[in-house]
Design a protein around this motif. Structure first.
Motif, PDB file in Angstrom:
ATOM      1  N   CYS A 826      93.965  72.209 -38.832  1.00 42.33           N
ATOM      2  CA  CYS A 826      93.625  71.073 -37.795  1.00 42.33           C
ATOM      3  C   CYS A 826      94.777  70.151 -37.710  1.00 42.33           C
ATOM      4  N   LEU A 829      97.609  71.723 -35.564  1.00 40.02           N
ATOM      5  CA  LEU A 829      97.517  72.234 -34.130  1.00 40.02           C
ATOM      6  C   LEU A 829      96.907  71.279 -33.300  1.00 40.02           C
ATOM      7  N   ASP A 830      96.370  70.162 -33.977  1.00 41.61           N
ATOM      8  CA  ASP A 830      95.675  69.211 -33.141  1.00 41.61           C
ATOM      9  C   ASP A 830      96.733  68.349 -32.328  1.00 41.61           C
ATOM     10  N   ASP A 838      99.763  74.882 -29.919  1.00 43.46           N
ATOM     11  CA  ASP A 838      99.134  74.014 -30.513  1.00 43.46           C
ATOM     12  C   ASP A 838      97.588  74.675 -30.395  1.00 43.46           C
ATOM     13  N   TRP A 839      96.708  73.800 -30.173  1.00 45.19           N
ATOM     14  CA  TRP A 839      95.241  74.506 -30.414  1.00 45.19           C
ATOM     15  C   TRP A 839      95.115  75.141 -29.239  1.00 45.19           C
ATOM     16  N   ARG A 840      95.731  74.867 -27.886  1.00 41.10           N
ATOM     17  CA  ARG A 840      95.388  75.617 -26.796  1.00 41.10           C
ATOM     18  C   ARG A 840      95.648  77.123 -26.727  1.00 41.10           C
ATOM     19  N   LEU A 842      96.226  78.685 -29.881  1.00 37.74           N
ATOM     20  CA  LEU A 842      94.968  79.282 -30.508  1.00 37.74           C
ATOM     21  C   LEU A 842      93.773  79.595 -29.637  1.00 37.74           C
ATOM     22  N   SER A 860      88.980  66.450 -32.416  1.00 39.15           N
ATOM     23  CA  SER A 860      89.825  67.550 -33.311  1.00 39.15           C
ATOM     24  C   SER A 860      89.513  68.857 -32.347  1.00 39.15           C
ATOM     25  N   THR A 862      91.062  71.767 -32.512  1.00 42.21           N
ATOM     26  CA  THR A 862      91.292  72.869 -33.547  1.00 42.21           C
ATOM     27  C   THR A 862      90.014  73.139 -34.179  1.00 42.21           C
ATOM     28  N   SER A 863      89.267  72.202 -34.764  1.00 39.96           N
ATOM     29  CA  SER A 863      88.361  72.127 -35.693  1.00 39.96           C
ATOM     30  C   SER A 863      86.877  72.665 -34.772  1.00 39.96           C
ATOM     31  N   ILE A 865      87.388  74.807 -32.357  1.00 42.28           N
ATOM     32  CA  ILE A 865      87.624  76.229 -32.133  1.00 42.28           C
ATOM     33  C   ILE A 865      87.404  77.130 -33.338  1.00 42.28           C
TER      34      ILE A 865
END
Length: 904
Positions: A826, A829-830, A838-840, A842, A860, A862-863, A865
């Protein structure tokens, strides 16, 4: 002696030999002398006239065996006779009448003869039979017109009969008719529903010369049975009826006005509808194509509640020793239905003696006021001291949970018991929920592992919890494992909560989170890490409601599409959304549906909290829809259900078809039960358990049927049984389940039973075909071939119930991704990266990019996801696959997935 001869005429080879001896006219022949005497001679003025006919014979028809009569009348005439087909008719067949015309005095003669069917049939086929009248006078002879005598008939069969048709409204219709052969030719008329059609009174009909009927413009009233009728003097024939159906194709009405916006404040939706009534389809006409309901996003102006302005300055002290101040409801002014300000807009206060313009009181009054104020101050100080002492004592008795080991080692996976410490009794002490401020010491684990010592009182846990601190006390509690559910269901909000533990899971959780699962139902609740605030410990349950116990407010074409699931207690404070997973039974095509997530309020009413496809990321609810599962992100626990409203007749629900029969049968009768239920795992589990109690056995694999919102019923029938060995005791050709019993979704275990009877107990082989179909819709044909006493096929009900997961998991054991690794991912990638790693990325790699806006709204992304990934892959997830995705993104954190649990 004179010879008297009657009238006799013979024609032979064109030579006319006439021997006439006329008594009436006085002609006499004697020997070789010729002497003629006329008894009634014609007047001299008419002696040179030829006879002319007053009546001539007409064409006639012989009907059946009745003879016909030909009549001839002539003047002036002395003799008159008939000849037929060139031969004179014998004088005995003539009936002659004589008369005198009173006006002219001329003789008038009339003759009649009868013609029989046999006479005509002698020459029938060679030429027409005809007769002619011949009249004589003194001047000469005259012949009448020929009269033809024919045998009348009418054949039975039409040469061409009308054919039935289906025609559109206002279309021209042509019905052909060629009547049977007949003499005389048949006349034709038309009937509609046995009533004569008269084109004179109804000009919309026209009968052509060749007997065809034309309907110029078809009307609804022209629907009926049309018959061609042929008749002559012999008979009357009717053709077979031709059914003409005038159908009307449906047409849309104009759109109704848009409904009010569904949201009282902010973004919502509105819809408008039209009906297929302009015109309504009739007599098999096509229905309207297109949508009957349109929906559109709308934004409702939020109501603004009024607010008070600041108080004005106090007014000067008045003559009555009172001063005033005021305020206005203008900050802001209430608008669009907002509430008015509550409270006083004018306030008064007594002035002191110095400010009062009246004469001041004496010294004794001042001393009284000072004494009262002193007493009040003393009482206030005493009360403050008491409160401080009480709070200091209470703080000494109550301490919040401070041992951090409870948050890292206290949550154990199911089936793994930790080593007991010295104070082992603390591990089994249960939380006392009878107080709102408590402390808990000992190991926290899944409640399933300590059911023998589980108990919860009717404390504030069952009510909506305020935002204050909630910890747990140690205490001695009863050891009844059912006490939790019994007292939970006694609360007002939980009157319909099941009292059994079969469909309920519960456990104790802290900030490390956990998971509750109802095995074999597809229902689970994921509590992500950090969803529960640090320092708080919650007892959380998950249960499924039976639909017959619930009264969902379904209206119109609404239907229940999921189980009714409860998780709670309601009102607990969550810092992140939990994920509730449950099955649904619709075709997942949102174009045909308006799907709403409903939540039951504390008062018991059901409210729409979300419409699928129109989620707002700022709301506390969000939904991720899959082919057979719905995953609800919610920051508030409670009772939820999916309710759908069909927008077109193409909307369909998935039905699961299950076939059961007795595992053992010792009688001649054999029952086959077919269940038609919503395609959700909880219903499948319920039917399996019920059939196991009834001694039933699954005899074929489950089948799925799409059931459309077409208002047509579901039919079931059985065919192709060997009649020599089996027979069905069903009297009708099929059984039928009404449409609304299925569409409402409120009846859980709908089924039909087919009772079969075998001829003898030795008959064990059964072959048949079961058909299940919706009228004018989809159907399933199921072929069965098995031995009812030696069925060894691997189709036992247990094979469908393979989910043996632990009902409650707390802490790290509930997740595939270790907690520390999750935190590192997190944090990595956040933070947004310029290259998009980054989280996008992922979310894109995990095929969750359609929820980007929802992820972006969270602190967050990522969390969230990873929470969704945990929910989707708890049973089948592969950490190495997730590591590969991380490697594609270019993050070195992917390598940590290869570390063993011991190294972590």
């Amino acid at each position: 002696m004179p010879l008297h001869l009657g009238p006799f005429v013979r024609w032979r080879s064109g030579l006319v030999l006439t021997w006439i001896c006329l008594f009436s006219s006085g002609f006499t022949f004697t020997g070789g002398e010729h002497a003629a005497t006329v008894t009634h001679p014609l007047p001299a003025a008419f002696s040179d006239l030829l006879p002319h006919f007053l009546v001539e014979p007409d064409d006639v028809y012989i009907v059946k065996n009745k003879p016909v009569t030909l009549t001839c009348r002539s003047t002036p005439a002395t003799q008159i006779y008939f000849k037929c087909n060139g031969e004179w008719v014998h004088q005995d067949q003539h009936l002659i009448e004589r008369d005198v015309d009173p006006a002219t005095g001329l003789p008038v003669m009339q003759v009649k003869i009868d013609i029989s069917r046999q006479q005509v049939e002698k020459i029938f086929g060679l030429e027409d039979y005809w007769c002619q009248c011949v009249a004589w006078s003194t001047t000469g002879t005259q012949k009448s017109q020929k009269a033809y005598v024919r045998i009348a008939y009418l054949r039975k069969n039409f040469e061409e009969e009308p054919l039935g048709k289906e025609v559109a409204l206002d279309q021209e219709v042509l019905l052909r008719c060629h009547p049977p052969e007949g003499v005389p030719p048949a006349e034709v008329e038309w009937q509609r529903n046995e009533e004569l059609i008269d084109p004179k009174t109804d000009p919309n009909f026209f009968i052509t010369v060749d007997h065809n009927l034309i309907i110029k413009q078809a009307r609804l009233a022209d629907t009926g049975n049309y018959t061609c009728v042929a008749k002559n003097i012999v008979a009357r024939r009717k053709s077979s009826s031709a059914t003409v159906i005038v159908y009307v194709n449906g047409g849309w009405s104009t759109w109704a006005t848009w409904s009010a916006c569904s949201a009282v404040c902010g973004r919502g939706w509105q819809k408008r509808s039209r009906s297929c009534t302009n015109p309504t389809p009739l007599n098999g006409g096509t229905s309207c194509e297109g949508q009957s309901v349109q929906k559109s996003a709308c934004t409702a102006t939020c109501p603004v509640d009024g607010g008070w302005s600041e108080w004005s300055k106090w007014s000067p002290c008045g003559a009555d020793c009172t001063m005033w101040r005021s305020r206005e409801c203008t900050q802001p002014t209430p608008s669009t239905g907002g509430k008015e300000c509550q409270g006083l807009d004018l306030q008064s206060l007594n002035c002191t003696s110095e400010q009062c313009p009246q004469t001041a009181s004496g010294a004794e009054d001042v001393a009284l006021y000072v004494g009262i104020v002193a007493v009040a101050l003393c009482l206030t100080l005493l009360l403050i001291v008491l409160v401080l002492v009480y709070r200091r004592k209470k703080e000494g008795l109550d301490a919040d949970v401070a041992d951090s080991s409870i948050l890292t080692t206290g949550f154990q996976p199911m089936g793994i018991k930790p080593n007991k410490p010295e104070n082992s009794h603390l591990l089994t002490i249960q939380p006392d929920l009878t107080t709102t401020t408590t402390s808990y010491q000992g190991t926290l684990r899944s409640r399933r592992e300590v059911t023998g010592k589980f108990s919860v009182s009717n404390g504030p846990l069952l009510e909506p919890l305020p935002n204050g601190s909630h910890t747990l006390h140690n205490g001695k509690l009863p050891s009844d494992p059912n006490d939790f559910m019994n007292r939970l269901s006694s609360q007002t909000y939980f009157k319909t909560l099941p009292r059994d533990n079969v469909n309920t899971s519960y456990g104790t959780f802290n900030f490390l989170g956990g998971r509750l699962t109802l095995p074999n139902t597809g229902i689970s609740l994921l509590i992500p890490p950090e969803a529960i605030p640090r320092g708080k410990i919650y007892e959380i349950y998950l249960t499924i409601q039976k639909k017959e116990d619930m009264r969902l407010p379904l209206a119109g074409c609404q239907t229940l599409l999921s189980p009714v699931v409860s998780c709670g207690p309601p009102g607990v404070m969550l810092t992140r959304p939990v994920i509730l997973s449950m099955d649904h039974c619709f075709d997942a095509c949102l174009e045909n549906w308006a799907i709403r997530l409903k939540k039951q309020s504390y008062e018991g009413t059901w409210e729409d909290v979300l419409q699928l496809g129109e989620e707002v990321v700022s709301e506390p609810y969000y939904c991720q829809l899959e082919a057979e599962t719905c995953r609800v992100f919610t920051e508030q626990l409670g009772r939820f259900a999916l309710v759908g409203e069909s927008l077109s007749m193409a909307a369909a629900k998935r039905l699961k078809l299950l076939l059961f029969a007795p595992a053992y049968c010792s009688t001649l009768e054999y029952n086959i039960r077919i269940y038609c239920m919503d395609d959700t795992q909880d219903l499948l589990k319920e039917v399996m358990q019920m059939e196991r109690q009834l001694g039933g056995r699954l005899i074929d694999e489950p089948h799925v049927l799409l059931f459309k919102d077409s208002y047509h019923n579901l039919r079931l029938s059985i065919h192709d049984m060997p009649q020599a060995h089996w027979r069905s005791k069903l009297l009708a050709g099929y059984q039928e389940i009404p449409f609304y019993h299925i569409w409402s979704g409120s009846q859980r275990t709908l089924h039909c039973t087919f009772t079969l009877e075998r001829q003898s107990l030795s008959t064990c082989d059964l072959t048949c075909t079961l058909c299940v179909w919706q009228v004018e819709g989809e159907g399933q044909s199921i072929a069965l071939d098995f031995n009812i006493s030696k069925d060894i096929r691997p189709l036992d009900s247990d094979f469908l119930l393979m989910d043996n997961c632990t009902p409650a998991l707390a802490g790290p054991s509930a997740f595939q991704i270790p907690y520390l690794i999750r935190q590192k991912i997190c944090s990595s990638l956040d933070t947004p990266c310029p290259n998009g790693a980054d989280w996008r990325l992922l979310a894109q790699r995990l095929k969750l990019d359609r929820h980007m806006s929802f992820f972006a709204s969270k602190a967050s992304p990522t969390s969230v996801i990873l929470d969704l990934w945990e929910t989707q892959h708890f049973h089948s997830g592969n950490l190495n696959q997730l590591a590969a995705v991380m490697a594609e993104i270019g993050k070195q954190e992917a390598m940590i997935f290869l570390v063993s649990d011991g190294e972590c």
